[in-house]
Enzyme design. Structure first.
Site, PDB file in Angstrom:
ATOM      1  N   LYS A  56       0.806  -1.224   0.000  1.00  0.00           N
ATOM      2  CA  LYS A  56       0.000   0.000   0.000  1.00  0.00           C
ATOM      3  C   LYS A  56       0.834   1.267   0.000  1.00  0.00           C
ATOM      4  CE  LYS A  56      -4.398  -1.799   1.302  1.00  0.00           C
ATOM      5  NZ  LYS A  56      -5.621  -1.777   2.032  1.00  0.00           N
ATOM      6  N   LYS A 100     -11.801  -4.993  -3.714  1.00  0.00           N
ATOM      7  CA  LYS A 100     -12.731  -3.857  -3.714  1.00  0.00           C
ATOM      8  C   LYS A 100     -12.223  -2.723  -4.561  1.00  0.00           C
ATOM      9  CE  LYS A 100     -13.908  -4.309   1.107  1.00  0.00           C
ATOM     10  NZ  LYS A 100     -13.414  -4.020   2.432  1.00  0.00           N
ATOM     11  N   LYS A 107      -6.200 -11.455  -6.745  1.00  0.00           N
ATOM     12  CA  LYS A 107      -7.392 -11.728  -5.937  1.00  0.00           C
ATOM     13  C   LYS A 107      -8.499 -10.711  -6.261  1.00  0.00           C
ATOM     14  CE  LYS A 107      -6.857  -8.974  -1.810  1.00  0.00           C
ATOM     15  NZ  LYS A 107      -7.551  -8.761  -0.586  1.00  0.00           N
TER      16      LYS A 107
END
Ligand code: ATP
Ligand code: LTN
Length: 328
Positions: A111, A195, A192
Site C-alpha cells: 500500500k 474492492k 485476488k
C-alpha cells in the site's frame, strides 16, 4: 464458549470474495461461539475518506452483516470508534512493537509502494488490529488468508507483553479459510478479487443487480483449451469459476465436474450466473429491509454498549500492568 472477534472495513463494494473468504464463517461461528463483529472505521481512515461517504459505508456494512445472517441476539455488532479503548490500547501496543516489524508487513509494502510520505496510520494499521483483537480476550479470529501476517504480529505482541508485564493478554489463534476460499478477480484470475480494482466486472458485489452479475460472469477470463478441469495453476480462470460455484452451491468441485454436461465454458458460466443470483437474492432482500431501519441504529448502539462492557475491564487490566494513571 470460545470468544470470536473479527472486523471489516467500512468501504463500498463488499464482494463475493469478502463474503466467501470471511463473512460467511461469521454466521457459522455464532452458533457455538461468543462472537463480536466490528466495523473498523478507524482502520478505514488510514487512507483518505470522504466523511459523508464513510458514515454511509459504516451503516452499509452493518446492514450487510445482518443481511447475511449475523444475528444481533447471538453476536455483538458494533462500530470500532464508538469504543474508545481501541485507540487507547493501540497506543500502548505501539510502544511494544518495533518499526522494523511493521515496515516488513506485506500489506504495508504494497500500500505504501516505498513512498515515505504515506500516513503513519498505514504503518501502524496492524497494531490497531492487534488492539481490536486483544481488547476482548479473543480466542479465535476468522479472517482471509491475506491477514495471516497481521495475526502472527498480534500473537507476537501479546506474548511479548505477557513475558514483560505478566499475563495480560489471551494469545489468539487465526482461523483461516481453506486455500480454496481465495476468490480471484474475474477479469484477471491471477489476482485476488478486490474492492479497489478499477474494472467493476473484476468483482461481483453482494448487492449487484442480476443483470450485472450476468455480465461480469459471462465476460470472465477463461482459457482456450476448452477442458473442464480444476487446476488453479494451468487454468486459473475456469478453476476460479468452479470454486465460486462450489462455495455458493455447497457441492464439491469434484461432484460438479462429475455431474456436468456442458458443451463449452459458456454453459458453465450460465449455470454459475443462476447459482450466484440465487445465493445473493435473499441477502439483497434482507439488506433493503434493514439498511434504513431504526433497528440498525439500535443494534449498533446496543452493540457498542455490550462491547464496552468487555473492553473496559481489559483496558483497566492493561493500565494496571503498565502502571498507567493512578490505579484504583
Ligand atoms: P482491497 O483488496 O481493496 O484492499 P479487500 O477486498 O481485500 O480490499 P478487505 O476489507 O481487506 O477487502 O477484506 C475483508 C475480508 O475479506 C478479509 O478477511 C479478507 O481476508 C477477505 N478477503 C478479501 N478479498 C478476498 C478474496 N478475494 N478471497 C477471499 N477472501 C478475501
Ligand atoms: N485488517 C482487516 C480488518 C480488521 C480486522 C481486525 C480483522 C481490522 N481489525 C480485527 C480481524 C480482527 C482487513 O483488512 N480485512
Amino acid at each position: 464458549m470460545k470468544r470470536v472477534f473479527s472486523g471489516v472495513q467500512p468501504t463500498g463494494n463488499i464482494h463475493i470474495g469478502n463474503y466467501l473468504g470471511a463473512l460467511k464463517q461469521f454466521v457459522e461461528l455464532q452458533e457455538d461461539h461468543e462472537c463480536i463483529y466490528c466495523i473498523v472505521d478507524e482502520h478505514a481512515i488510514t487512507v483518505p475518506q470522504d466523511p459523508k461517504e464513510l458514515r454511509e459505508h459504516i451503516l452499509d456494512v452493518a446492514a450487510l452483516y445482518m443481511a447475511i445472517g449475523v444475528d444481533p441476539k447471538k453476536s455483538i455488532i458494533f462500530v470500532q470508534s464508538q469504543v474508545s479503548q481501541h485507540a487507547e490500547l493501540g497506543w500502548v501496543l505501539c510502544c511494544n512493537c518495533y518499526t522494523g516489524e511493521l515496515s516488513r508487513m506485506t500489506q504495508f509494502k504494497a500500500k505504501s509502494g516505498g513512498n515515505e510520505s504515506v500516513g503513519t496510520g498505514l504503518l501502524t494499521y496492524p497494531v490497531l488490529m492487534a488492539a481490536d483483537i486483544l481488547l476482548y480476550d479473543t480466542d479465535v479470529v476468522p479472517v482471509g488468508n491475506d491477514q495471516k501476517q497481521h495475526i502472527e504480529l498480534t500473537r507476537d505482541i501479546a506474548i511479548r507483553v505477557n513475558n514483560k508485564y505478566g499475563k495480560t493478554f489471551v494469545v489468539p489463534e487465526g482461523r483461516f479459510m481453506k486455500e480454496g476460499a481465495r476468490i480471484m478477480a474475474l477479469d484477471d484470475p491471477e489476482a485476488k478479487m478486490s474492492k479497489s480494482a478499477e474494472n467493476i466486472h473484476s468483482r461481483i458485489s453482494l448487492l449487484d443487480e442480476d443483470s450485472k452479475i450476468k455480465k461480469s460472469i459471462m465476460r470472465a477470463t477463461t482459457d482456450s483449451d476448452g477442458e473442464f478441469r480444476f487446476d488453479p495453476v494451468q487454468k486459473p480462470g475456469v478453476s476460479n469459476l468452479l470454486n465460486i460455484y462450489s462455495a455458493f452451491s455447497g457441492v464439491s468441485v469434484d461432484e460438479i465436474l462429475a455431474g456436468q454436461n456442458w458443451r463449452g465454458y459458456g454453459d458453465l458460466k450460465k449455470e454459475l450466473v443462476a447459482v450466484t443470483q440465487e445465493a445473493l437474492a435473499p441477502i439483497k432482500k434482507n439488506y433493503e429491509e434493514i439498511r434504513h431501519s431504526e433497528e440498525l441504529i439500535r443494534v449498533l448502539n446496543d452493540g457498542a454498549e455490550r462491547a464496552t462492557a468487555i473492553a473496559q475491564p481489559v483496558m483497566q487490566r492493561v493500565r494496571d500492568k503498565f502502571g498507567l494513571g493512578l490505579g484504583r
